[in-house]
Scaffold this motif. Structure first.
Motif, mmCIF file in Angstrom:
data_model
loop_
_atom_site.group_PDB
_atom_site.id
_atom_site.type_symbol
_atom_site.label_atom_id
_atom_site.label_comp_id
_atom_site.label_asym_id
_atom_site.label_seq_id
_atom_site.Cartn_x
_atom_site.Cartn_y
_atom_site.Cartn_z
ATOM 1 N N LYS A 167 -10.446 10.911 0.497
ATOM 2 C CA LYS A 167 -11.989 10.919 1.046
ATOM 3 C C LYS A 167 -12.829 10.457 -0.016
ATOM 4 O O LYS A 167 -12.621 11.259 -1.195
ATOM 5 N N GLU A 168 -13.745 9.612 -0.155
ATOM 6 C CA GLU A 168 -14.584 9.041 -1.209
ATOM 7 C C GLU A 168 -15.522 10.293 -1.798
ATOM 8 O O GLU A 168 -15.970 11.214 -0.763
ATOM 9 N N THR A 171 -6.715 -3.254 -5.518
ATOM 10 C CA THR A 171 -6.977 -4.080 -4.730
ATOM 11 C C THR A 171 -6.013 -4.967 -3.865
ATOM 12 O O THR A 171 -5.160 -5.467 -4.739
ATOM 13 N N THR A 221 -8.670 0.714 -10.342
ATOM 14 C CA THR A 221 -8.856 0.155 -8.951
ATOM 15 C C THR A 221 -7.665 -0.523 -8.727
ATOM 16 O O THR A 221 -7.352 -1.769 -9.247
ATOM 17 N N ALA A 242 -13.220 4.769 -3.977
ATOM 18 C CA ALA A 242 -13.269 4.083 -2.801
ATOM 19 C C ALA A 242 -11.868 4.155 -2.351
ATOM 20 O O ALA A 242 -10.789 4.134 -3.214
ATOM 21 N N TYR A 243 -11.679 4.354 -0.971
ATOM 22 C CA TYR A 243 -10.597 4.330 -0.464
ATOM 23 C C TYR A 243 -10.700 3.522 1.097
ATOM 24 O O TYR A 243 -11.380 4.074 2.072
ATOM 25 N N LYS A 244 -10.008 2.417 1.072
ATOM 26 C CA LYS A 244 -9.975 1.559 2.557
ATOM 27 C C LYS A 244 -8.376 1.316 2.519
ATOM 28 O O LYS A 244 -8.075 0.187 1.812
ATOM 29 N N PRO A 245 -7.896 1.774 3.449
ATOM 30 C CA PRO A 245 -6.343 1.627 3.614
ATOM 31 C C PRO A 245 -5.991 -0.018 3.399
ATOM 32 O O PRO A 245 -6.545 -0.660 4.378
ATOM 33 N N HIS A 246 -5.020 -0.500 2.966
ATOM 34 C CA HIS A 246 -4.325 -1.598 2.848
ATOM 35 C C HIS A 246 -5.392 -2.591 2.105
ATOM 36 O O HIS A 246 -4.934 -3.714 2.357
ATOM 37 N N GLU A 247 -6.366 -2.116 1.356
ATOM 38 C CA GLU A 247 -7.467 -2.885 0.869
ATOM 39 C C GLU A 247 -7.842 -2.559 -0.549
ATOM 40 O O GLU A 247 -7.565 -3.398 -1.449
ATOM 41 N N TRP A 268 0.822 -1.332 -0.021
ATOM 42 C CA TRP A 268 -0.055 -0.044 0.029
ATOM 43 C C TRP A 268 0.733 1.298 0.199
ATOM 44 O O TRP A 268 0.764 2.214 -0.802
#
Length: 149
Positions: free
Chosen positions: A40-41, A97, A95, A66-71, A17
């Motif tokens: 921020k989304e 992932t 994207t 979309a933003y989810k740290p480490h995912e 990441w």
């Protein structure tokens, strides 16, 4: 059209990441650029770095999807203004992932939802290999690849 790449990287999701999101990582993996964003989304983002318009050239800009740290990190992007006069009309979705697979991290990149006849599609299909190879090398060793530029 969809560009899809999968890499298995001998590093933690956090290390991978950081190689493509943190300022230190993106400077190494995206040719001196950093991501200018609140992450921020729904808010704006841009890859900014050395280029045709000097050190603050906007190479790609758009909106965080979309933003989810480490995912997951996903954004709708446009080429920077110095690349195409109709840059606002040109768009695709990117994207990244991450998922843990055994003792490594699987990085999947999908670049899709291309505007019809997008002039950057062919260039992107080649450059993603270089960027993703660099992300893998940086995450595993801390060193960048020398492309001879």
């Amino acid at each position: 059209m969809e560009l899809k790449y999968e890499f298995y990287i001998g590093a933690t999701p956090e290390q991978v990441w950081n190689a493509f999101v943190s300022p230190e990582g993106t400077r190494k993996t995206f040719f001196g650029c950093v991501i200018d964003s609140t992450f921020k989304e729904g808010e704006s983002m841009a890859y900014v770095g050395p280029g045709a318009d000097g050190d603050q050239t906007v190479h790609v800009y758009g909106t965080i999807a979309a933003y989810k740290p480490h995912e997951v990190f996903s954004f709708i992007e446009h080429p920077g203004p110095s690349y195409h006069p109709n840059h606002e009309e040109l768009e695709s979705r990117v994207t990244f992932t991450l998922e843990v697979v055994g003792g490594c991290t699987k990085l999947t990149l999908v670049n899709d939802q291309w505007t019809e006849n997008h002039p950057s599609l062919e260039n992107a299909s080649g450059h993603w290999w270089m960027i993703l190879s660099n992300i893998k090398t940086v995450a595993e060793t801390g060193k960048t690849l020398d492309f001879g530029w």
